[in-house]
Design a protein around this motif. Sequence first.
Motif, PDB file in Angstrom:
ATOM      1  N   LEU A 234      20.305 -16.351   0.321  1.00 19.42           N
ATOM      2  CA  LEU A 234      19.019 -16.979   0.971  1.00 19.42           C
ATOM      3  C   LEU A 234      19.329 -16.787   2.328  1.00 19.42           C
ATOM      4  CD1 LEU A 234      16.916 -18.676  -1.391  1.00 19.42           C
ATOM      5  CD2 LEU A 234      16.582 -16.469  -0.995  1.00 19.42           C
ATOM      6  N   ARG A 235      20.289 -17.417   2.295  1.00 18.78           N
ATOM      7  CA  ARG A 235      20.830 -18.310   4.141  1.00 18.78           C
ATOM      8  C   ARG A 235      21.550 -17.180   4.800  1.00 18.78           C
ATOM      9  NH1 ARG A 235      22.641 -23.033   6.234  1.00 18.78           N
ATOM     10  NH2 ARG A 235      23.660 -22.452   8.620  1.00 18.78           N
ATOM     11  N   GLU A 236      21.771 -15.864   3.929  1.00 18.01           N
ATOM     12  CA  GLU A 236      22.430 -15.042   4.322  1.00 18.01           C
ATOM     13  C   GLU A 236      21.426 -14.074   4.912  1.00 18.01           C
ATOM     14  OE1 GLU A 236      24.873 -12.580   1.858  1.00 18.01           O
ATOM     15  OE2 GLU A 236      26.420 -14.284   2.038  1.00 18.01           O
ATOM     16  N   ARG A 237      20.240 -13.857   3.953  1.00 17.48           N
ATOM     17  CA  ARG A 237      18.683 -13.494   4.386  1.00 17.48           C
ATOM     18  C   ARG A 237      18.060 -13.692   5.087  1.00 17.48           C
ATOM     19  NH1 ARG A 237      20.847 -11.209   1.713  1.00 17.48           N
ATOM     20  NH2 ARG A 237      22.099  -9.764   3.394  1.00 17.48           N
ATOM     21  N   TRP A 238      17.952 -14.827   5.963  1.00 12.65           N
ATOM     22  CA  TRP A 238      17.195 -15.660   7.566  1.00 12.65           C
ATOM     23  C   TRP A 238      17.874 -15.371   7.918  1.00 12.65           C
ATOM     24  CZ3 TRP A 238      19.195 -19.532   9.259  1.00 12.65           C
ATOM     25  CH2 TRP A 238      19.468 -20.837   9.211  1.00 12.65           C
ATOM     26  N   HIS A 239      19.419 -15.628   8.242  1.00 11.11           N
ATOM     27  CA  HIS A 239      19.893 -15.135   8.794  1.00 11.11           C
ATOM     28  C   HIS A 239      20.277 -13.868   9.696  1.00 11.11           C
ATOM     29  CE1 HIS A 239      23.804 -15.063  11.242  1.00 11.11           C
ATOM     30  NE2 HIS A 239      23.205 -16.725  11.336  1.00 11.11           N
ATOM     31  N   ASP A 240      19.913 -12.835   9.059  1.00  4.44           N
ATOM     32  CA  ASP A 240      20.291 -11.097   9.076  1.00  4.44           C
ATOM     33  C   ASP A 240      18.800 -10.440   9.662  1.00  4.44           C
ATOM     34  OD1 ASP A 240      21.170  -8.732   9.018  1.00  4.44           O
ATOM     35  OD2 ASP A 240      20.975  -8.863   6.984  1.00  4.44           O
ATOM     36  N   ASP A 241      19.495 -10.672  10.933  1.00  8.97           N
ATOM     37  CA  ASP A 241      18.334  -9.823  12.059  1.00  8.97           C
ATOM     38  C   ASP A 241      17.965  -8.513  11.861  1.00  8.97           C
ATOM     39  OD1 ASP A 241      20.718  -8.964  13.041  1.00  8.97           O
ATOM     40  OD2 ASP A 241      20.535  -9.875  14.897  1.00  8.97           O
ATOM     41  N   GLU A 243      17.177  -7.456   9.118  1.00  7.89           N
ATOM     42  CA  GLU A 243      16.065  -7.790   7.677  1.00  7.89           C
ATOM     43  C   GLU A 243      15.209  -7.698   7.971  1.00  7.89           C
ATOM     44  OE1 GLU A 243      15.414  -7.059   5.107  1.00  7.89           O
ATOM     45  OE2 GLU A 243      16.669  -8.071   3.533  1.00  7.89           O
ATOM     46  N   VAL A 244      13.894  -7.300   7.707  1.00  5.73           N
ATOM     47  CA  VAL A 244      12.867  -7.513   7.619  1.00  5.73           C
ATOM     48  C   VAL A 244      12.348  -8.722   8.187  1.00  5.73           C
ATOM     49  CG1 VAL A 244      12.398  -5.186   6.598  1.00  5.73           C
ATOM     50  CG2 VAL A 244      12.449  -6.894   4.905  1.00  5.73           C
ATOM     51  N   PRO A 245      10.895  -8.930   8.747  1.00 11.05           N
ATOM     52  CA  PRO A 245      10.830  -9.337   9.209  1.00 11.05           C
ATOM     53  C   PRO A 245       9.960 -10.551   7.906  1.00 11.05           C
ATOM     54  CG  PRO A 245      10.160  -8.342  10.783  1.00 11.05           C
ATOM     55  CD  PRO A 245      10.787  -7.976   9.813  1.00 11.05           C
ATOM     56  N   GLU A 246       9.119 -10.720   6.831  1.00  4.37           N
ATOM     57  CA  GLU A 246       9.100 -11.084   5.776  1.00  4.37           C
ATOM     58  C   GLU A 246       9.901 -11.614   4.680  1.00  4.37           C
ATOM     59  OE1 GLU A 246       6.375  -7.323   7.733  1.00  4.37           O
ATOM     60  OE2 GLU A 246       8.113  -7.621   7.217  1.00  4.37           O
ATOM     61  N   VAL A 247      10.625 -10.630   4.664  1.00  4.40           N
ATOM     62  CA  VAL A 247      12.144 -11.243   3.940  1.00  4.40           C
ATOM     63  C   VAL A 247      12.976 -12.475   4.167  1.00  4.40           C
ATOM     64  CG1 VAL A 247      14.610 -10.718   3.171  1.00  4.40           C
ATOM     65  CG2 VAL A 247      12.151  -8.962   2.786  1.00  4.40           C
ATOM     66  N   ARG A 248      13.334 -12.428   5.799  1.00  2.44           N
ATOM     67  CA  ARG A 248      13.495 -13.077   6.702  1.00  2.44           C
ATOM     68  C   ARG A 248      12.880 -14.432   6.725  1.00  2.44           C
ATOM     69  NH1 ARG A 248      15.953 -11.556  12.296  1.00  2.44           N
ATOM     70  NH2 ARG A 248      17.742 -13.750  11.886  1.00  2.44           N
ATOM     71  N   LEU A 249      11.521 -14.013   7.029  1.00  3.56           N
ATOM     72  CA  LEU A 249      10.337 -15.778   5.912  1.00  3.56           C
ATOM     73  C   LEU A 249      10.522 -15.861   5.288  1.00  3.56           C
ATOM     74  CD1 LEU A 249       7.625 -14.486   8.605  1.00  3.56           C
ATOM     75  CD2 LEU A 249       9.043 -16.361   9.274  1.00  3.56           C
ATOM     76  N   ALA A 250      10.481 -15.662   3.824  1.00  2.00           N
ATOM     77  CA  ALA A 250      10.690 -15.591   2.154  1.00  2.00           C
ATOM     78  C   ALA A 250      11.840 -16.278   2.398  1.00  2.00           C
ATOM     79  CB  ALA A 250      10.511 -14.675   1.654  1.00  2.00           C
ATOM     80  N   ALA A 251      12.793 -15.762   2.632  1.00  2.00           N
ATOM     81  CA  ALA A 251      14.147 -16.534   2.783  1.00  2.00           C
ATOM     82  C   ALA A 251      14.709 -18.057   3.190  1.00  2.00           C
ATOM     83  CB  ALA A 251      15.137 -15.130   3.260  1.00  2.00           C
ATOM     84  N   ALA A 252      13.717 -18.158   4.342  1.00  2.00           N
ATOM     85  CA  ALA A 252      13.871 -19.035   5.139  1.00  2.00           C
ATOM     86  C   ALA A 252      13.541 -20.337   4.346  1.00  2.00           C
ATOM     87  CB  ALA A 252      13.701 -18.375   6.796  1.00  2.00           C
ATOM     88  N   ILE A 253      12.055 -20.006   4.034  1.00  2.00           N
ATOM     89  CA  ILE A 253      10.791 -21.061   2.844  1.00  2.00           C
ATOM     90  C   ILE A 253      11.897 -21.250   1.833  1.00  2.00           C
ATOM     91  CG2 ILE A 253       9.472 -21.029   1.576  1.00  2.00           C
ATOM     92  CD1 ILE A 253       7.476 -19.521   3.915  1.00  2.00           C
ATOM     93  N   GLY A 254      12.469 -20.292   1.043  1.00  2.00           N
ATOM     94  CA  GLY A 254      13.383 -20.625  -0.133  1.00  2.00           C
ATOM     95  C   GLY A 254      14.277 -20.761  -0.029  1.00  2.00           C
ATOM     96  N   TRP A 255      15.280 -20.883   1.224  1.00  2.00           N
ATOM     97  CA  TRP A 255      16.551 -21.901   1.796  1.00  2.00           C
ATOM     98  C   TRP A 255      15.493 -23.569   1.771  1.00  2.00           C
ATOM     99  CZ3 TRP A 255      17.942 -24.757   4.571  1.00  2.00           C
ATOM    100  CH2 TRP A 255      19.470 -25.235   5.317  1.00  2.00           C
ATOM    101  N   LEU A 256      14.802 -23.565   2.834  1.00  2.00           N
ATOM    102  CA  LEU A 256      14.460 -24.947   2.839  1.00  2.00           C
ATOM    103  C   LEU A 256      14.175 -25.357   1.476  1.00  2.00           C
ATOM    104  CD1 LEU A 256      12.588 -23.999   5.692  1.00  2.00           C
ATOM    105  CD2 LEU A 256      14.582 -25.822   5.970  1.00  2.00           C
ATOM    106  N   CYS A 257      13.443 -24.830   0.492  1.00  2.00           N
ATOM    107  CA  CYS A 257      12.831 -25.500  -0.916  1.00  2.00           C
ATOM    108  C   CYS A 257      14.399 -25.500  -2.167  1.00  2.00           C
ATOM    109  CB  CYS A 257      11.873 -24.634  -1.672  1.00  2.00           C
ATOM    110  SG  CYS A 257      10.019 -24.893  -0.882  1.00  2.00           S
ATOM    111  N   LEU A 258      15.337 -25.455  -1.380  1.00  2.00           N
ATOM    112  CA  LEU A 258      16.337 -25.143  -2.476  1.00  2.00           C
ATOM    113  C   LEU A 258      18.016 -26.550  -1.360  1.00  2.00           C
ATOM    114  CD1 LEU A 258      17.067 -21.885  -3.322  1.00  2.00           C
ATOM    115  CD2 LEU A 258      16.002 -23.651  -5.238  1.00  2.00           C
TER     116      LEU A 258
END
Length: 329
Positions: A234-241, A243-258
């Motif tokens: 998940l960290r890799e997904r939000w860090h990857d510029d 990646e599509v913005p929707e996935v980066r945002l979802a990954a950031a939220i998911g990472w924060l919750c974990l």
Amino acid sequence: MDLALFAGGPFDVRAVVAGILPELHRDLPLDVVPWGNFPHGPDVREAVSALRTDGEPDMDATGVLGGLCANDSRAAVALAVPFLIPLAIDAQHPHRAAALDVLSGPARARYFGVASREELFLHRTDPARHVPDGYDDYGVEVTAYPAGWSVAAARIAITANTPALLPLLDDPDPAIRVEAAYALATAADLDHIVRTALAGGFEAERDPMVRAAFTLATAEITRAHPHPPTVAWLRERWHDDAEVPEVRLAAAIGWLCLTDDPAPEELRRIVDALADDERAHAMEALPWMSFAAGTNESGLLRCRRCMLHPEEPDPESTFLDSLFDQLKG
């Protein structure tokens, strides 16, 4: 009240659901379960009956089921889950999308308007356990029914039917794929079957919103079944510029919750840059975001505020304060 006296009996929705699962099929008679033993049971039975019809339902069945969950009265809706799953997996049934839309509602607790790191993915009750007191995780519903029993019962049904629900992740309809991910995220995934399927689906998926749904579902199921490599993914997904913005945002939220780690400054910059009003509106198509929404605040922006900017005022509180001031004036 000593709930241990009711555990495993006809007033224990976990036991009732477990008892009918071996017989699960689309034509299972509704009266094999004691609807009247649970708050709003007759209303739920009528809603399920309406959804089972091939014609147009004569009532807002999904509104009834979703409304009970929103009002913190999930017991009878949990009892409906085994009857909704056969409809959801039937590609020819006219109400499959409606059934899929509401079947995982009772498998979550206190999720309407919840957008904090601690509670967005609230999964703690083990559906295999029959907790005698019923209060260990979720307390009681507004009807005084033990909320943990309702959540566990719904998850028992979804978990038992995971093999039947997994093919929906490949459904031709993107909306079905999103809702399937939302439902499967509540399964007890001790063998990592769901997480593996979500990972494969993510790699093959080209629709940005569905990819974001698979990302959030992966995070949610990992909240229930910790898996450090997934947190790193998940960290890799939000860090990857790239990646599509929707996935980066979802990954950031998911990472924060974990994680309990403070939000990195880079993550704050990414979320603040990508979470504009237009994208927040579009991401309301994801049930995680639509249910996290509050008054005058979309789910995505509410998650951003609660998780990254808790010092900012809550628009809902501001609105109510303003309304109260007007009434006093």
